[in-house]
Scaffold this motif. Structure first.
Motif: not given
Ligand SMILES: Nc1nc2c(ncn2[C@@H]2O[C@H](COP(=O)(O)OP(=O)(O)OP(=O)(O)O)[C@@H](O)[C@H]2O)c(=O)[nH]1
Ligand SMILES: [Mg+2]
Length: 197
Positions: A29-30, A55-58, A76-78, A92-94
């Motif tokens: 995670a991160g 790029k962030p969000g890959k 996990l997605p960042g 994504w958080g959920k």
């Protein structure tokens, strides 16, 4: 740990049901762009099985890599990906929260933090939330190669203080460029597997 086999087995999106795996899951995670997918590739000795990007969000799904038919690395997605709109970020958080709450096989959560920066509010929140849920996260301080040797101790201190880590919390400095720290991460995972065998 000798990697004989590594494959992407399951990909879960926002509405997916998570697999009911019977092998242990090791979670990474991160924050977005911190180096989760790069670390997983380094551990699996693969260049690009886990997709990475400048790029962030890959990574936008929860990806389960099955290793040696005995263990999963879960990518996990960042969080904190600024370019996604709020609704997407919340989803994504959920999804991450739902995963961490429902999976019965989570044996270890590695929380990755960029070694160069003071941990952000969302890093601290994530750390606290993981602890609150009964896990003892291991911190991996990523992008170690970007620091001069003389800066390392100070950055680790800042990181520990920023997250409010107790002395016993394990922190492993790591670089997916030089692979420094890889042995320590392997050892941690191996000991975990031995302890539950
Ligand atoms: N110098 C250096 N660059 C790194 C390291 N780890 C990752 N990177 C770079 O950082 C960027 C992001 O890496 P990813 O592994 O895709 O990060 P991620 O955490 O999976 O990102 P999301 O999927 O967006 O959450 C890429 O350009 C990587 O090459 C490292 O240890 N050292
Ligand atoms: Mg990723």
């Amino acid at each position: 740990m000798i990697i004989k086999k590594a494959e992407l087995e399951t990909v879960c999106g926002i509405t997916s049901k998570f697999p009911d795996n019977s092998e242990p899951e090791i979670v990474f995670a991160g924050k977005s762009n911190v180096g989760k997918s790069s670390l997983i590739n380094a551990l699996m000795n693969r260049k690009s099985l886990a997709r990475t990007s400048g790029k962030p969000g890959k990574t936008q799904t929860i990806n389960y890599y099955k290793v040696n038919d005995e263990i999963y690395f879960v990518d996990l997605p960042g969080y904190g990906y600024a370019n996604a709109n709020l609704a997407t970020r919340e989803k994504w958080g959920k999804m991450i929260e739902r995963y961490l709450h429902t999976s019965k096989q989570i044996k270890c959560i590695f929380l990755l933090i960029d070694i160069r920066h003071e941990p952000g509010k969302n890093d601290k929140q994530m750390y606290d939330w993981i602890v609150y849920n009964g896990y003892s996260p291991v911190i991996i301080a990523t992008k170690l190669d970007k620091l001069k040797r003389s800066q390392i101790a100070k950055c680790i201190k800042t990181l520990r203080e920023g997250l409010g880590l107790q002395k016993e919390v394990v922190l492993i400095p790591f670089s997916s460029e030089t692979k420094q720290g890889k042995k320590e991460v392997y050892e941690f995972i191996e000991n975990l597997l031995l302890a539950q065998a």
